[in-house]
Design a protein around this motif. Sequence first.
Motif, PDB file in Angstrom:
ATOM      1  N   VAL A  73     -19.003  70.740  -3.676  1.00 46.27           N
ATOM      2  CA  VAL A  73     -19.809  70.196  -4.765  1.00 46.27           C
ATOM      3  C   VAL A  73     -21.297  70.236  -4.404  1.00 46.27           C
ATOM      4  N   ILE A  74     -21.600  70.383  -3.130  1.00 47.48           N
ATOM      5  CA  ILE A  74     -22.981  70.324  -2.670  1.00 47.48           C
ATOM      6  C   ILE A  74     -23.761  71.578  -3.067  1.00 47.48           C
ATOM      7  N   ILE A  75     -25.030  71.386  -3.423  1.00 44.81           N
ATOM      8  CA  ILE A  75     -25.960  72.501  -3.597  1.00 44.81           C
ATOM      9  C   ILE A  75     -26.864  72.480  -2.370  1.00 44.81           C
ATOM     10  N   PRO A  76     -26.566  73.316  -1.364  1.00 44.89           N
ATOM     11  CA  PRO A  76     -27.274  73.221  -0.087  1.00 44.89           C
ATOM     12  C   PRO A  76     -28.613  73.954  -0.106  1.00 44.89           C
ATOM     13  N   LYS A  77     -29.357  73.810   0.962  1.00 47.85           N
ATOM     14  CA  LYS A  77     -30.596  74.566   1.157  1.00 47.85           C
ATOM     15  C   LYS A  77     -30.290  75.938   1.745  1.00 47.85           C
TER      16      LYS A  77
END
Length: 446
Positions: free
Chosen positions: A157-161
């Motif tokens: 679910v994460i939108i990472p860098k």
Amino acid sequence: MIDTYNQALDFIHGRTKFKKIPTLKRMRRFLDELGAPDKRVRAIHIAGTNGKGSTLAFLRNILQQDGLTVGSFTSPFLIRFNERISVNGVLISDADITRLAQQVYPIVVKLDDELAEGGPTEFEIITAMMFSYFAEGHADIVLIEVGLGGLLDSTNVIIPKVSVITTIGWDHMHILGDTLPKIAYQKAGIIKDRVPVVVGKIPTEPLAVIKHVAEVKHSPIDILGTDFHVTDTGVTDWHQGFTFSAAKFPKISLQTSLIGDYQTDNAAVAIQAYRVYCQNQDLPVNQESIQRGISQTKWAGRFEKISEHPTVVIDGAHNISAVDEIVKLLDSDFHDKKITILMGILADKQADKMVEKMATVPNVSIVLTRFSGPGKRAAADPKKLEKIVDSKTGNGTVTAVFSDWQRATDTVYGQLSSDGILLITGSLYFISDVRKYLLSKSANCK
């Protein structure tokens, strides 16, 4: 109700492991009920068949050298559950585990009632606890290790860098697919729109899948061997030397206590992920942070020497790809040693192929045993495994079989010569048991 740490663990471990139909919709609903803590976390997301933990450890140490407070989410744990969530390598407290379990508990009960397939799984609960904890502001950046696969893993679910894919190999085929391109597609599921991705040493066909997904997502991609490079310079006094180079970056010489060609690959991926993160965040890339971070990195259970006299090493190699790397390491750097390998393997792995591969090393004798697998997962029967391997290899490399792993450990340890090496491997769960057992025996002898 949850009032104590042990009650919190009972609650977590009492949940189902998997659902019949994997989906991220349940995880998204769960987190939204908690106030969407994942959206308040700055992260780097790490997937791969092998190498995730070591890559995360290298990256954490580099970032810490820059003065950042670095959170980590890893699995499985070796000694204590709390290892899953840490800050600068310091484990989360029992009190925080209890508090976070209390926080998610009513939402879990609610979703159990409202969702047709039931509420969150064990790993979804742990993931939600992690996001909730780091949303409180305990870290500047969080390194999140994928639990299984990528596309439908609850961490996705994460939108990472930055996204990282370390390796693609044979593991969890019953879930991820029966070809390397299919497995690669699952791992590539962590690639997000326009988020850069750093990729390790991956065979041509699965790499093509990852490159295609990155192209569709308009994600810049850096690949080991193409965009950045690593060269091994040999093992000296249990330290691996290597150089790292990339375009517009000076070649640097490095050293790590995590030995093996595969560990230098992991270190290179971590260095490149650090460079990409810094560049995208307009932060300086500090060469001294890279050198100090790599040299100071340790990672329990990865060709870890836990005894000097005699030499005892544990490694969590739990699939054929990891065993391939161990075999290369033994052939290249330990060919002059007499090596005893004690293996305990889960039954749902390619146990016979793992032992057969180990048996190709000329200077080894293999001892097979069994242990209590996690949950309902059984360990491979060592007697059946011996018959299968002997029928295929015919070389008698399997020299002993024990139904009890503690007796097996005591026996091979007691027979080890002063110039020999005992390697204990086959499963992260197995080496966790053995590590605790041997270290406790060592402490009692003092």
